[in-house]
Structures are given as C-alpha cells and as structure tokens.
Design a protein around this motif. Sequence first.
Motif, short mmCIF file in Angstrom:
data_model
loop_
_atom_site.label_atom_id
_atom_site.label_comp_id
_atom_site.label_asym_id
_atom_site.label_seq_id
_atom_site.Cartn_x
_atom_site.Cartn_y
_atom_site.Cartn_z
N ALA A 157 8.08 11.38 -1.85
CA ALA A 157 7.29 10.23 -2.30
C ALA A 157 8.17 9.19 -2.96
CB ALA A 157 6.19 10.70 -3.26
N ALA A 158 9.18 9.64 -3.72
CA ALA A 158 10.03 8.73 -4.47
C ALA A 158 10.93 7.89 -3.59
CB ALA A 158 10.87 9.53 -5.47
N TRP B 235 6.84 16.13 -18.09
CA TRP B 235 5.72 15.40 -18.69
C TRP B 235 6.13 13.96 -19.01
CZ3 TRP B 235 1.31 17.07 -17.60
CH2 TRP B 235 0.98 18.42 -17.62
N LEU B 236 7.36 13.77 -19.49
CA LEU B 236 7.84 12.42 -19.76
C LEU B 236 7.90 11.59 -18.48
CD1 LEU B 236 9.11 10.23 -21.54
CD2 LEU B 236 11.34 11.32 -21.19
N ILE B 237 8.45 12.19 -17.41
CA ILE B 237 8.50 11.49 -16.13
C ILE B 237 7.09 11.13 -15.66
CG2 ILE B 237 9.16 11.67 -13.70
CD1 ILE B 237 11.38 13.57 -14.57
N SER B 238 6.15 12.05 -15.84
CA SER B 238 4.77 11.81 -15.40
C SER B 238 4.15 10.66 -16.18
CB SER B 238 3.94 13.09 -15.58
OG SER B 238 4.46 14.15 -14.81
N ILE B 239 4.41 10.59 -17.47
CA ILE B 239 3.89 9.48 -18.27
C ILE B 239 4.45 8.15 -17.77
CG2 ILE B 239 3.90 8.44 -20.58
CD1 ILE B 239 3.90 11.34 -21.69
N LEU B 240 5.77 8.12 -17.56
CA LEU B 240 6.39 6.90 -17.04
C LEU B 240 5.86 6.55 -15.65
CD1 LEU B 240 10.12 7.52 -18.08
CD2 LEU B 240 8.49 5.97 -19.16
N ILE C 61 0.82 -1.21 0.00
CA ILE C 61 0.00 0.00 0.00
C ILE C 61 0.86 1.26 0.00
CG2 ILE C 61 -0.22 0.10 2.52
CD1 ILE C 61 -3.11 1.07 2.07
N LEU C 62 2.03 1.19 0.65
CA LEU C 62 2.93 2.35 0.65
C LEU C 62 3.50 2.59 -0.74
CD1 LEU C 62 3.86 4.30 2.94
CD2 LEU C 62 2.61 2.28 3.73
N TYR C 63 3.87 1.51 -1.45
CA TYR C 63 4.31 1.66 -2.83
C TYR C 63 3.25 2.39 -3.67
CZ TYR C 63 8.25 -1.66 -2.33
OH TYR C 63 9.42 -2.29 -1.97
N ASN C 64 2.01 1.94 -3.56
CA ASN C 64 0.95 2.48 -4.42
C ASN C 64 0.63 3.93 -4.08
OD1 ASN C 64 0.67 0.03 -5.79
ND2 ASN C 64 -0.82 -0.75 -4.32
N ILE C 65 0.56 4.26 -2.80
CA ILE C 65 0.26 5.64 -2.41
C ILE C 65 1.39 6.58 -2.83
CG2 ILE C 65 0.01 7.17 -0.42
CD1 ILE C 65 -1.51 4.91 0.98
N PHE D 273 1.46 7.32 -6.55
CA PHE D 273 0.44 8.29 -6.95
C PHE D 273 0.86 9.71 -6.58
CE2 PHE D 273 -3.45 10.71 -5.97
CZ PHE D 273 -4.03 10.72 -7.24
N ILE D 274 1.37 9.88 -5.36
CA ILE D 274 1.82 11.21 -4.93
C ILE D 274 2.94 11.71 -5.84
CG2 ILE D 274 2.95 12.48 -3.06
CD1 ILE D 274 1.48 10.66 -1.10
N PHE D 275 3.86 10.83 -6.19
CA PHE D 275 4.95 11.21 -7.09
C PHE D 275 4.41 11.69 -8.44
CE2 PHE D 275 7.91 10.24 -10.50
CZ PHE D 275 9.06 10.86 -10.06
N LEU D 276 3.44 10.98 -8.97
CA LEU D 276 2.83 11.36 -10.24
C LEU D 276 2.23 12.76 -10.17
CD1 LEU D 276 1.70 10.77 -13.08
CD2 LEU D 276 -0.22 9.60 -11.96
N ILE D 277 1.49 13.04 -9.10
CA ILE D 277 0.84 14.34 -8.95
C ILE D 277 1.86 15.48 -8.91
CG2 ILE D 277 -0.56 15.76 -7.40
CD1 ILE D 277 -2.10 13.63 -8.99
N PHE D 278 2.91 15.33 -8.13
CA PHE D 278 3.85 16.43 -7.96
C PHE D 278 4.78 16.60 -9.17
CE2 PHE D 278 2.70 16.10 -3.43
CZ PHE D 278 2.32 17.43 -3.25
N ASN D 279 4.95 15.56 -9.98
CA ASN D 279 5.71 15.77 -11.21
C ASN D 279 4.88 16.51 -12.25
OD1 ASN D 279 8.59 14.67 -11.83
ND2 ASN D 279 7.73 13.39 -10.22
N ILE D 280 3.59 16.26 -12.26
CA ILE D 280 2.71 17.08 -13.10
C ILE D 280 2.77 18.53 -12.64
CG2 ILE D 280 0.30 17.51 -13.73
CD1 ILE D 280 -0.16 14.48 -13.60
N ALA D 281 2.81 18.72 -11.32
CA ALA D 281 2.92 20.07 -10.78
C ALA D 281 4.23 20.73 -11.21
CB ALA D 281 2.81 20.04 -9.25
N CYS D 282 5.33 19.96 -11.26
CA CYS D 282 6.61 20.51 -11.72
C CYS D 282 6.49 20.98 -13.17
CB CYS D 282 7.70 19.45 -11.61
SG CYS D 282 8.28 19.12 -9.93
N ALA D 283 5.81 20.22 -13.99
CA ALA D 283 5.66 20.59 -15.40
C ALA D 283 4.87 21.88 -15.56
CB ALA D 283 4.99 19.46 -16.17
N LEU D 284 3.99 22.15 -14.60
CA LEU D 284 3.13 23.34 -14.69
C LEU D 284 3.61 24.49 -13.82
CD1 LEU D 284 -0.32 21.48 -14.47
CD2 LEU D 284 0.80 22.36 -16.53
#
Length: 505
Positions: A167-168, A224-229, A132-136, A139-150
């Motif tokens: 998160a990473a 954006w590339l990191i977020s896709i991955l 569950i820690l891996y999954n949470i 997800f948090i990592f994905l959100i904040f990398n999108i934030a970095c792109a914006l």
Amino acid sequence: MSKDISQHDDAADAPDVEKQPVPETEGVGDTSREKDPNIVDWDGPDDPANPMNWSSAKKLAAIGIVSIISFTYVTNGPFASTVISPASADVMKTFHSTNETLGAFVTTVYLLGYVFGPLVIAPLSELYGRAILYNICNFIFLIFNIACALANNLGALIVFRLLAGIAASCAITLGPGTVADMTPVEKRGLAMVGLYMGPLVGPTFAPLAASYLAEAKGWRWIFWLISILAGVVWVAAMLFIHESYAYVILKWKTKRLRKETGNQQLRSALHTGNTPGELFKISIVRPLKMLFLSPIVFLMSLYMAIVYGYLYLLFTTYPRVFQGQYGFSNGTVGLAYLGSGIGTFIGLVFCGATLDRLLVYLTKRNGGIAKPEYRLPVMAIGALFIPLALFMYGWTAEKKEHWILPIIGTGFLGIGMFTIFMPCATYLVDAFTLYAASVTAASTVLRSLLGALLPLAGGKMYDALGVGWGTSLLGFIAVAFIPMPFILWTFGERIRESRFSQVKF
C-alpha cells in the motif's frame, strides 16, 4: 522535451498512467483535433482545470502532502520502513527467536511491497486516476499498521509488514507523475527535491525516535505511532490532493458534457478507443519492459538500487557496530542515524539550489534545447562521495576509532545518496516524461528488491570479512560506478535515441 522521449507505443498511442500533455505545451490535441466539435479538450491555454495552470499554493499543497505521505511510509527509506530497525532485537525477543537473518527480514520485508505494489498501482491509476489511489492506499496502510501493532506471532508481523509496504508504494509510484502533471521542466528539479525530501530524509531520523520510544513503551508503540501519523495523513490527503492526471480530468469533463448536452458523440482528446482491459494490459507490462529493455532505465535504476541497498545494509548493522562495539544503549543507538540524516539534508539543499539552475544554464549555452543529460553534473559529485563514505565508515569502525568518525562517514553517504538519487530520478522523468509513472515503477521495483535482499546478507558478510573489509567490498563496487555520470553525459542522448533503446509496448 518531446524530442527527448525515446519510448513509443504500438497500441495506437494509447493513453496510460503518465500520458498527459507534454508539460511544455498547454493543450492536448493538435489543431485538426481542436476543430472537431466532438473533441473535448482544455478550454484554451489558461484553462484553470489544467493542473499546469493551478495556483502555486494548490501545487505546493499537493506536492507537500505526497512528500509527507512518503516521509510517513513510502519508499526509498521511509519512516515506516526503517523505524523498526533499532527495535528489531526487542521484536525477536518478544517472539522468542534468535535468527539474525529473520530479524533483518522484519525490517526489509516492507520493501518487498515496493516490488509488487507499483506494478499494480500504476495501471489502476490509468483507469481511475491518481487521487483515488492515494486515498485507498493510505487507508489500507493504516489498517495493516494497526495489524502490525496487534500481531501475536512473527509470521503475522512479517505478512502485515509486507501488505503495508504494498500500500505504501503508491506515493513513490505516482508522485513523480503528479509533479510532471503540474510542473514545467525548468522548475521540475526543485519540485522533485520537495517530493523526495520525505522518503530520503525520513529513514535517518525515524530510528532516533523509534529507539527511545521502543525503550520506553515497547516496540508495539512504534506501530501505534505510525498508525496515528497515517490517520492524519489520510485525512490531509483527502482534503488537499486533487486529481491532476489529465486523462482522467478530461474523461470526467466529457461525461459531464454528455450529460448536460445529450451529445453522446463527445469524446476526450486523450481517448483512443481502447477498453479498460486493454489499457490495463498495456500499462502493467510497461515498467518491466522499460527496466529490462531500455539500457538507460536499467543503468540508472541499478545505480540507485545499489546506493539504496548500501543505506539499508548499514542500517541493519548499526546495532552490531554501535551497540556491540561502542556500547550504545537501545535508546542512544538512534543517534547514530543522525549522521546520514544531516548528510541527506545537505544533499537536499545542494540539489535544490543547483538542479534547475544548471539545467537552465546549460540549455541556454546549447541552443535553447533542454536535455536530461544536463542533470548529470550533480550526480558526478555524488558518485565520488559514496566510496569515500563507505571506506571511512568501514575502517574507522574496524580500527575502533572515536564513534563520531563512522557517523561522519554515514554523513558522507547521505550526501552521496541524495546527490545521486535526485539527478537520477529527475533524469528519468525528463527523458520519459510521458511515461513518468512507469519509469518510476521500473526503478522502484529494482531498487526495493535490492534494498530488501542485500541487508539479509549483511550479517554473514560482516562475520566473514569484518566491518572494514566488508564495507570496503561495497566501496569497491561504488568506485566502479564513478565513471557512469561521465559516460552518460557523453553518450546518454545517443543511447536514448538508438534503435536498440526503443521499447515497443
């Protein structure tokens, strides 16, 4: 290996993040506990629910996914931590800043997340398990990398990078524990090589892709590339990473049996009555106690931290050397990272071929008792490569020799880094198997702190000393560490078993 565990718990042997059965044993409880009908344990030595008995394919999938997570954004030089390095000049230009130290901080602030993240992730996994820690965290990592792109200002980008780094840090904190959950000691070295392949090879190839991507599409597309991955990895982790932490698996089994039988007296073989709050308090301080009160943990962590800091220091100065001195473009500067990447891959193959075989060979020669010190001969080789690499890189660049020579020097650094890092990491897991996640968190905190802060001094150091003497200063420090594998080979077991090395929790 239970004889090699040198850490003891005052809290009634309370279960923690790493406290699963010793890998060499199949059961959890002792004979007297197994006779108690209210104790819930494995259903014999071949219980398929025991991660030690999982199929090879299931184990490979779990370890492989964690390694891919590490490659994408986890510690020790992951893809996400270094991918922005060759585009840092473009980032500073976008936000109208010329501060060189701040530019380096954009790259290294990510590693500060690894200083704070493990101290929280480890105790939380004690309460809720690894999966569950891996999954949470994915997800948090994905959100904040999108934030970095914006991000619309430099301050926001730095904060988002820090939060993404926190998160990473999950995979590198829990990964060795995942390996220990399902892998016996004689196969653990190869499994650890597979686990760390992503985070150690990733940072050398990531900037190559990022340099051309930033040149063609701009630095925001890196995120954006990191977020896709990260999105792909998040889905894969939810599908293929199953809970492997024995304490949680048996807790779930106990709850199920209570519901099915109505017997509320049932309790897990790993449960000692401590409340979640008590477990959290015990686990949250353990990594720091191990780091500062255990000489072995401190020395190993310090050595890995210094070598790790060298890598990040050189990475943040590549534009100065290869663009400023050799005239590489923003795109071709990424090719300079291939040297350390190829060297790391060579080190990976060497460690994969020797770590476990050497352990088995030395164990047979010494009475059949496996010891963590049997990992150290490989580390002695790496200790020689590091100063050779630094002196070669510094002086071939200083004398403006052909650009391939400093790149070859970074190749030697890659070999030395992996042949130091893998024996060190495996040594710590072997020596502190019951506390694998805590000892990993301890080494990660120091390593990431040095990896984040050392590059900030790189610009001023090279301004004052030049490339040759600046890198030679690092080389002299590396020379001072050459005897360490030999010292630990001779005195390591004695130090681990000394009363001065016993850490009370």
